[in-house]
Design a protein around this motif. Structure first.
Motif, PDB file in Angstrom:
ATOM      1  N   ASN A  77       0.688  -1.185   0.074  1.00  0.00           N
ATOM      2  CA  ASN A  77      -0.088  -0.042  -0.090  1.00  0.00           C
ATOM      3  C   ASN A  77       0.713   1.269  -0.043  1.00  0.00           C
ATOM      4  O   ASN A  77       0.353   2.367   0.112  1.00  0.00           O
ATOM      5  N   SER A  99      -0.427   3.577  -2.813  1.00  0.00           N
ATOM      6  CA  SER A  99      -1.663   3.761  -2.972  1.00  0.00           C
ATOM      7  C   SER A  99      -2.210   4.938  -2.461  1.00  0.00           C
ATOM      8  O   SER A  99      -2.019   5.459  -1.627  1.00  0.00           O
ATOM      9  N   SER A 113      -5.212   3.706   2.271  1.00  0.00           N
ATOM     10  CA  SER A 113      -4.748   2.409   1.982  1.00  0.00           C
ATOM     11  C   SER A 113      -3.296   2.419   2.693  1.00  0.00           C
ATOM     12  O   SER A 113      -2.824   1.584   3.326  1.00  0.00           O
TER      13      SER A 113
END
Length: 331
Positions: A166, A169, A182
């Motif tokens: 993540n 992200s 995220s």
């Protein structure tokens, strides 16, 4: 808390894990081998089948205990504790998480770099957890909760993998019913699990998150492959070299093996571009040959037909062609 060392029988959750893993792999065009290997390794360690039962150490011998690891310099506890799990639900929860994260990361990174990352996260998460427990003891005299605690499981590596997955992200994700960015999902999960799931290792999960952050920092420091990935790739090349050699050798020899084409007739099922037909005796020769194997007629430069034989200056009669065929095939 189970401290036994005997073989275990599934209570129904492992077949569901197996079905889910097979279904996920079936739909993938490229099957991630490292993720599959980690799933199998963790499951076999938990089940302890007969051929491994006397080889694997007991659970009591591999607890991750900072005091025992430092006192005895016990690398067995340091490494193997990540592959042991307390119960079937503990194993299945971790393996489902590994399956989802592993497929995404290994598919995008490649198997060698993914294996390097898992090894790095394993070592760093365990090491950071050890340092945190020792620091709490030295600076805060906080020994009972962390320095002498016993922990097992792959969760530290999984938290590190979540951080890596993540890290870039900008989306939002659900963490136990809450919508969070995220990139902060690992921190949210750390807090929520600590609040609502008793008996989990806070330092172990925190060590995994910090290991993921440290891995990303080290990764950004290197412009190319990190040293561990380079070493693993070199070892993989060494292992694959005999296989590549045999494959290349077979490919090199294959054109030298005469195809022995058909005499007249159909070429159905064959690669026509690899053959040329002699107009004198209608024998199909390999494209690697410049002289007809049947009658000795030389192939034309255009590769489509042939001229007169090298040792003859007239066309072959039907009787001579028949005689050559009989001599050729021994009949």
């Amino acid at each position: 808390m189970d401290r036994g060392s005997g073989r275990r029988v599934s209570r129904g959750m492992l077949p569901l894990l197996a079905f889910h893993a097979i279904n996920e792999y079936y739909r993938l065009e490229r099957k991630p081998p490292v993720t599959a290997g980690l799933l199998v390794a963790n499951t076999l360690v938990y089940l302890r089948p007969g051929f491994l039962d006397h080889v694997l150490p007991a659970l009591d011998e591999v607890w991750f205990n900072p005091h025992l690891v430092l006192k005895h310099k016990d690398l067995k506890r340091f490494i193997l504790s990540a592959f042991y799990h307390m119960g079937e639900s503990h194993l299945v929860y971790n393996m489902m998480s590994l399956l989802w994260k592993g497929i995404q990361l290994e598919t995008s990174m490649g198997s060698i770099e993914f294996a390097s990352m898992v090894a790095a996260l394993l070592g760093m998460s365990q090491g950071i957890t050890l340092l945190l427990a020792k620091a709490l003891l030295l600076f805060f005299d906080y020994e009972r909760a962390y320095y002498y605690e016993h922990a097992v499981g792959f969760s530290g590596v999984l938290f590190g993998m979540k951080v890596v997955l993540n890290s870039r992200s900008d989306n939002y994700t659900y963490v136990h019913g809450l919508i969070v960015p995220s990139r902060y999902a690992a921190w949210a999960e750390l807090i929520l699990i600590q609040m609502f799931v008793p008996g989990v290792s806070f330092l172990g999960h925190l060590g995994g998150i910090l290991a993921g952050i440290l891995y990303l920092r080290i990764k950004n420091f290197y412009s190319g492959l990190d040293p561990l990935t380079t070493i693993l790739r070199s070892l993989t090349d060494v292992v694959r070299w005999p296989l590549r050699f045999l494959r290349d050798l077979s490919c090199f020899r294959r054109p030298r093996i005469s195809g022995r084409g058909t005499v007249g007739g159909s070429r159905t099922g064959r690669d026509v571009s690899s053959l040329w037909r002699c107009p004198a005796c209608t024998f199909d020769n390999s494209a690697w040959l410049n002289v007809c194997e049947m009658c000795g007629t030389r192939r034309r430069r255009d590769g489509l037909s042939s001229t007169r034989p090298l040792n003859q200056h007239r066309d072959l009669s039907m009787e001579e062609v028949r005689r050559l065929r009989i001599e050729r095939f021994g009949g």
